[in-house]
Design a protein around this motif. Sequence first.
Motif, short mmCIF file in Angstrom:
data_model
loop_
_atom_site.label_atom_id
_atom_site.label_comp_id
_atom_site.label_asym_id
_atom_site.label_seq_id
_atom_site.Cartn_x
_atom_site.Cartn_y
_atom_site.Cartn_z
N THR A 311 -42.57 53.75 -15.44
CA THR A 311 -42.39 53.00 -14.26
C THR A 311 -41.12 53.78 -13.70
OG1 THR A 311 -43.25 51.04 -14.71
CG2 THR A 311 -41.71 50.99 -13.05
N GLN A 314 -37.72 52.69 -8.69
CA GLN A 314 -38.28 52.03 -7.38
C GLN A 314 -39.35 50.98 -8.01
OE1 GLN A 314 -37.48 55.34 -7.48
NE2 GLN A 314 -35.68 55.07 -6.52
N ASP A 315 -39.67 50.89 -9.23
CA ASP A 315 -40.71 49.98 -9.69
C ASP A 315 -42.06 50.45 -9.28
OD1 ASP A 315 -39.08 48.04 -10.88
OD2 ASP A 315 -39.05 46.78 -9.04
N GLN A 316 -42.26 51.65 -8.83
CA GLN A 316 -43.34 52.46 -8.76
C GLN A 316 -44.10 52.67 -10.12
OE1 GLN A 316 -42.50 55.78 -6.44
NE2 GLN A 316 -42.76 54.73 -4.63
N SER A 317 -45.38 52.24 -10.57
CA SER A 317 -45.97 52.25 -11.94
C SER A 317 -46.99 53.66 -11.73
CB SER A 317 -46.63 50.98 -12.20
OG SER A 317 -45.60 50.10 -12.39
N TYR A 340 -36.73 56.42 -16.30
CA TYR A 340 -38.14 55.93 -16.26
C TYR A 340 -38.28 55.05 -17.58
CZ TYR A 340 -39.60 59.41 -12.90
OH TYR A 340 -39.76 60.04 -11.70
N HIS A 341 -39.11 53.99 -17.45
CA HIS A 341 -39.45 53.03 -18.66
C HIS A 341 -40.94 53.38 -18.80
CE1 HIS A 341 -35.77 50.84 -18.24
NE2 HIS A 341 -36.23 50.89 -16.71
#
Length: 583
Positions: A311, A314-317, A340-341
Amino acid sequence: KPSLYIEQKCELRHQPQLGEDSWVLVGPLLSQTLQYELCGLLPSTAYVLQMRCTRWPLPGQWSDWSPSLTLTTAQRAPIVRLDTWWRQRPLDPRTVAVQLFWKPMPLDKYSGQIQGYLVRAPNQTEAVPPLCNTTELSCTFHLPSEVQAVVLVAYNTAGTSHPSPVVFLESTGPPLARLHIEARDPHSLWVGWEWPSPRPRGYVIEWGLGPPNPSGSSKSWKMEHNGSISGTLLQENIRPFQLYEITVTALYQDTVGPSQHIYAYSQEMAPSRAPELHLKHIGKTWAQLEWVPQAPELGKSPLTHYTIFWTNAQDQSFSTVLNASSHGLVLHGLEPASLYHVHLMATNKAGAANSTSLTLMTLALEESELHVLLGLFGFLLLFICLCGAARFCCRPSRKNPLWPSVPDPAHSSLGSWVPTIMVEETFQLPSLRDPGMTPITKITVLEEEEKKPGPRESNDSSGTCGLPTLVQAYVLQGDPRAPSNQPRPPSITSDQVLYGKVLGSPTGPGPGHYLRCDSTQPLLGSLSPSPKFYENLWFQTTPLGTPEPLVPNQEDDCVFGPLLDFPLLQGLQVHGVEGLGGV
């Protein structure tokens, strides 16, 4: 006890203490009978007995049933069949360790209770101690390597069962094919196989906990005497979330087949945890990850696949799926200098488990790379602007793009503004004497002549496209507001401006036609000249009376539609149609 003062008779009844059998009545028993033998009772069974008495031979009443007396019949020697199985392990060239297993299978439901088991060598007398004397269902002993059989019996106080010989056969038979397992529920396993040729006479199935349990741990087993079956259900000592090792051996007449092994779970558990992610290398738009696969866990089925999730800020996975043999992955398409996570999910048939999250940041772009990207972006923006300007300036509908265009009457839609005049309709127009109406200054009617046209008339005819028909010319003489005292000659003079000619015959049935000529004088006689050449619209009448544009050509480029459709001369319809004779 016999009665001291009265003669009497008695009745006896009995039933098994356990079970639902009804009472059995025995009698009458006379006073002189002090004992009675009951026959036909079951061995090793507890019975309940009761007695009652009455006066005899005189009439009397029966007494109540006496308190119960419980007696147990004598035991019987065991009547069983002993199913046996063994394992052999050589200790030295002359001695073999034998582990013998058996299961008693009663042949009669009233068989005597078994108190123990004896294992003896063949032809061994009772004076010699047995190899085993146990109450368990297994025994381990040593035998000389040349001894290939033993005898097993069950005993109790009444005697021993029939001896069951145990022959240690060699494993020379054909093996089973396609051994498979199916978990029916958490406490049972279905074991299936395909029997070979020749068909076995039976099967021995063993099962117990699989690795990492020690191989010598206790195992359960059963024997199937029907050689035509292709599977059996295991329900004894089966627990969920445990790995079991199942062994199936085919039994033949004088030999056995090699044992076949298979491992299975009755119910599987999800992985307790997933492998930890580690960052190996990282770049501006990529990152290389790796992990160490974990060893198989007890009670958990093998992994089927991995799933990696990442992710951005911008919380895009995003995610991708890998097979269970993978131990690394390179993430592409990342943004420079971005956070990134990432986490890993391990999945098996029973569920999934997630790893701890890994946070990483990609490298930033260098200054030279940034300049190249900005240059490319500027060039692309300039190219888009140039394309837009070229398209705006070169559109076909815009001749002068820098100033507003003036409508061209010759190519306008003036004809569509004129309403369609039906045959039945009569327009109620204002009178020609109305001061607000623009007056027609002069109407000249030329009668049809039989003689040939003169030279001047020939010139006029050439101006009207050479049509040899009656000509009615409508002209505007000078300023309509100025008085006119001149005579009205039938011919066209030099101060007259010709705008149109109406063609037709006063006696003809068809409608007339009007013509346009090449005059550049303003139609309305304005004091200021027109800024452009004025061209009247061309019309022609369709069979339904609807005006439509007429495509000009060289022969009749002056021809219009009917006179009544001419916008500037519609006033002639009401007040001039009687005198013009149908024109």
